[in-house]
Design a protein around this motif. Sequence first.
Motif, mmCIF file in Angstrom:
data_model
loop_
_atom_site.group_PDB
_atom_site.id
_atom_site.type_symbol
_atom_site.label_atom_id
_atom_site.label_comp_id
_atom_site.label_asym_id
_atom_site.label_seq_id
_atom_site.Cartn_x
_atom_site.Cartn_y
_atom_site.Cartn_z
ATOM 1 N N THR A 173 0.852 -1.180 0.000
ATOM 2 C CA THR A 173 0.000 0.000 0.000
ATOM 3 C C THR A 173 0.892 1.235 0.000
ATOM 4 O O THR A 173 2.074 1.163 0.344
ATOM 5 C CB THR A 173 -0.928 0.015 1.223
ATOM 6 O OG1 THR A 173 -1.819 1.131 1.141
ATOM 7 C CG2 THR A 173 -0.141 0.128 2.517
ATOM 8 N N THR A 192 7.184 -7.034 6.654
ATOM 9 C CA THR A 192 6.590 -5.843 6.054
ATOM 10 C C THR A 192 7.172 -4.605 6.724
ATOM 11 O O THR A 192 7.162 -4.492 7.953
ATOM 12 C CB THR A 192 5.061 -5.853 6.214
ATOM 13 O OG1 THR A 192 4.529 -6.969 5.495
ATOM 14 C CG2 THR A 192 4.450 -4.564 5.672
ATOM 15 N N THR A 228 6.947 -0.457 6.914
ATOM 16 C CA THR A 228 6.029 0.643 6.644
ATOM 17 C C THR A 228 6.633 1.941 7.168
ATOM 18 O O THR A 228 7.228 1.962 8.251
ATOM 19 C CB THR A 228 4.661 0.399 7.304
ATOM 20 O OG1 THR A 228 4.182 -0.898 6.920
ATOM 21 C CG2 THR A 228 3.641 1.448 6.865
ATOM 22 N N TRP A 279 6.167 6.283 7.785
ATOM 23 C CA TRP A 279 5.314 7.457 7.925
ATOM 24 C C TRP A 279 6.193 8.692 8.133
ATOM 25 O O TRP A 279 7.311 8.603 8.649
ATOM 26 C CB TRP A 279 4.381 7.332 9.117
ATOM 27 C CG TRP A 279 3.379 6.240 9.050
ATOM 28 C CD1 TRP A 279 2.089 6.310 8.602
ATOM 29 C CD2 TRP A 279 3.540 4.889 9.514
ATOM 30 N NE1 TRP A 279 1.442 5.106 8.734
ATOM 31 C CE2 TRP A 279 2.310 4.206 9.291
ATOM 32 C CE3 TRP A 279 4.607 4.174 10.068
ATOM 33 C CZ2 TRP A 279 2.125 2.866 9.622
ATOM 34 C CZ3 TRP A 279 4.427 2.834 10.395
ATOM 35 C CH2 TRP A 279 3.201 2.204 10.171
ATOM 36 N N LEU A 317 1.236 8.533 5.452
ATOM 37 C CA LEU A 317 1.742 7.231 5.041
ATOM 38 C C LEU A 317 2.546 7.390 3.759
ATOM 39 O O LEU A 317 2.082 7.981 2.786
ATOM 40 C CB LEU A 317 0.570 6.268 4.795
ATOM 41 C CG LEU A 317 0.931 4.929 4.141
ATOM 42 C CD1 LEU A 317 1.805 4.084 5.068
ATOM 43 C CD2 LEU A 317 -0.335 4.178 3.729
ATOM 44 N N SER A 362 4.144 0.842 2.255
ATOM 45 C CA SER A 362 4.334 -0.407 2.984
ATOM 46 C C SER A 362 4.813 -1.454 1.989
ATOM 47 O O SER A 362 4.143 -1.711 0.978
ATOM 48 C CB SER A 362 3.026 -0.838 3.646
ATOM 49 O OG SER A 362 3.215 -1.978 4.447
ATOM 50 N N ARG A 406 -3.048 3.447 7.203
ATOM 51 C CA ARG A 406 -2.522 2.248 6.546
ATOM 52 C C ARG A 406 -3.278 1.982 5.238
ATOM 53 O O ARG A 406 -3.066 1.053 4.557
ATOM 54 C CB ARG A 406 -2.634 1.032 7.469
ATOM 55 C CG ARG A 406 -1.700 1.154 8.698
ATOM 56 C CD ARG A 406 -1.800 -0.104 9.555
ATOM 57 N NE ARG A 406 -0.981 -0.013 10.738
ATOM 58 C CZ ARG A 406 0.306 -0.347 10.825
ATOM 59 N NH1 ARG A 406 0.914 -0.804 9.736
ATOM 60 N NH2 ARG A 406 0.974 -0.234 11.935
#
Length: 425
Positions: A248, A295, A297, A299, A310, A313, A425
């Motif tokens: 994402t 994973t 991710t 920010w 975001l 990810s 997310r």
Amino acid sequence: MRKTLPLIIFITLTGTMYALGQSAKAIIPLGGNAWVTGKATITDDGLTNWENPQDAISIYFRVDKAAELTFALRVRVPEGKSKISVTIGKHTFSKQVANTGFDTLSIGKVMLQPGYIKVDLKGISRSGNVYADVTDLIVEGVQSANELTYVRTGSSFHFGRRGPSVHLRYNIPQEIKKDVKWFYNEITVPQKMDVIGSYFMADGFSGGYFGMQVNSDTERRVLFSVWSPFNTDDPKSIPDSLRIKLLTKGDKVHGGEFGDEGSGGQSYLLYPWQAGKTYAFLLEAAPDKLYNSTTYTAWFKETGTDKWLLIASFSRPQTFGYLTDLYSFVENFEPDNGDKIRMAYYTNQWLGDSAGKWHAVTGAKYTGDETARKNYRKDYSGGLKDGRLYLRNGGFFDDLTPLNQKLEYRTSLPPPMIDFNQLPR
């Protein structure tokens, strides 16, 4: 009586240092050590297209101790005659050039003090199309190859002109050595230190990096990349089973691939971050035992605001574990801007474990890349300034900070207040 025999000859096969008697001659290639203000061109072969009288060519090298040195240029004028000026410190020499083949043009002798030296070339008059082509600055009178610092023949002029990169490699508290789920860091780039070509990396780890960069006068990015476990510089050659998968990404974030420095998944947000403001970076690792993957991710936000953005990810295959090998760096990816200073402060580093408890970073080790380690450039520094970690490089400043220093540091600020469940997310 013991006799001291003179040193007869000393030759390095790179073609950069020669010695006769008790002094040596350094051949400083313009391809790795010169910059142009104007329309002339610096290539690996030296200075070309020098047509404009407004063009200024600057050659840089560093001397380690006071010395009287003799200067010359390896130069030619393809046609006609030219008059050029050569300025070394406070001394300016005017020289006539008429040879159509490359030859040595004597400049003069100058007493120099330790530190970086700038040699400026300017065109005065010409009867041909260009003032001159110049390949090398020749310096005589040094006592050893180690007295001068410059980018040597046989090395990469591209990386030499980019300048040295410097890093902070953070200490991870022993109690969470294998349980760093979150990495929080803040960057402040001082005014006028946001030079085009700069990458101010905040959250580096064994699988990738996350920071912000200056791409042009009008474009700035927040960049997050994750390397594939398949070792290649060509992303198209990565087997499907080892590709980084973009799960994402945030609104207006670009997603894709990268190569040429390893390969993997890349994402970036066009964002007008500003020098003088402080920005926060948050990185999460979520290992998945079932699929043997992790994973990552990322920010980003401006401190003082509540809205986390975001970035992306990514899932990395054949990787199971939390964050390791945490670091930050400052680098320049634009060789034509390697003669300019850039700097960043790194503050308020916190590591979060899998239970959501924060642990303060307790120090860092200050290191450099190959350009710094091999002494091709010595315009780098890092450490603690006004209670903050900092990194600085480029621009040929003299206050060098030696590499590999261990820095004891602990933020005086409280841990960040983050509701992990509310992160986009």
